[in-house]
Design an enzyme around this catalytic site. Structure first.
Site, short mmCIF file in Angstrom:
data_model
loop_
_atom_site.label_atom_id
_atom_site.label_comp_id
_atom_site.label_asym_id
_atom_site.label_seq_id
_atom_site.Cartn_x
_atom_site.Cartn_y
_atom_site.Cartn_z
CD GLU A 2 -2.60 1.29 2.76
OE1 GLU A 2 -3.57 1.79 2.79
OE2 GLU A 2 -2.29 0.50 3.77
CB CYS A 29 -4.74 -1.45 4.66
SG CYS A 29 -3.81 -1.41 6.01
CE LYS A 76 -7.91 1.33 3.48
NZ LYS A 76 -7.00 1.98 4.25
#
Length: 259
Positions: A44, A150, A116
């Site tokens: 990331e 994440c 995300k």
């Protein structure tokens, strides 16, 4: 179905210095490709560090970080992916927040993007980052690869939603060392409950005020850890076999029992 060799590059990140990160990562990608990897994964925010509250950190969609991934994919004839702060072309002037965008570049230079879905509210990421709203699954040489970033790892229902059409989940991260137990446990849980491979690619080193332990891992559909590493820069390599996903699900028919 043939196996797909995956390389997960666990690396440190030079804070706020894209050029330095590109220089450091290029030989690692080249080495992974030379070793037979067809899918090469970075972390990331591989080019900046997790620093979305920094003014001007966002780059245009298709900007320098994306271009780096595309150039590397074309040069080595492999798939290369990682996340970066990108301002979507359709973003409005009154909301210029970037997305935390997982860009996956194909050998021909085409790209797929997963934005995300879950900004990390504990760090007030939602103040600085525009949340995505679409899942992304990419066919990578016969392997169905679903992309996550994440904090998404904590939301099991979203992995469940994609299970029937996924052979491999990829989670790129900057997951702090102080919550490393959560990272390792959740990666393994996502593999076991969805009977699919999971690759978690996390950074090492120090970024901002946080320390990162890595603990990147490649895990098979039965939860067996095929490769892992902690604390240092390293490249994890393993083969992903869609046939193993299929046979696991045929033998243990857990997915069909979901309600």
């Amino acid at each position: 179905m043939t196996a797909l060799r995956v390389a997960a590059i666990q690396h440190d990140i030079v804070w706020h210095d894209r050029a330095a990160n590109f220089e450091r990562l290029a030989p690692k990608i080249a080495a992974a490709a030379a070793g037979g990897a067809r899918l090469v994964l970075l972390t990331e925010t591989f080019s900046t560090g997790f620093s979305f509250d920094t003014p001007g950190i966002g780059e245009p969609e298709g900007g320098p970080s994306s271009q780096f991934l595309v150039e590397q994919a074309r040069r080595h004839g492999v798939w290369v992916g990682g996340s970066c702060p990108e301002i979507a072309a359709a973003a409005s002037a009154d909301d210029p927040r970037p997305s935390n965008s997982f860009v996956l570049a194909a050998p021909d230079g085409s790209t797929s993007r997963y934005r995300k879905i879950h900004p990390f509210s504990h760090a007030e990421e939602e103040k600085y980052v525009r949340a995505g709203d679409e899942f992304v699954t990419v066919d990578v040489e016969g392997v169905r690869v679903s992309l996550f970033v994440c904090y998404d790892l904590r939301f099991a229902d979203e992995f469940w939603a994609l299970a029937h059409d996924t052979d491999l989940y990829v989670v790129v991260a900057n997951w702090p060392a102080k919550r490393r137990l959560h990272w390792s446990t959740l990666l393994r849980a996502r593999a076991i409950e969805n009977q699919a491979y999971v690759v978690g690619v996390n950074r090492v080193g120090t970024g901002g005020s946080l320390d990162y332990a890595g603990d990147s891992a490649i895990i098979d559909p039965l939860g067996e850890i095929l490769a892992t590493g902690a604390g240092v820069e390293t490249t994890l390599v393993a083969d992903v076999e869609p046939a193993h996903v299929s046979s696991t699900r045929s033998h243990f028919r857990f997915l069909q029992d979901r309600r």
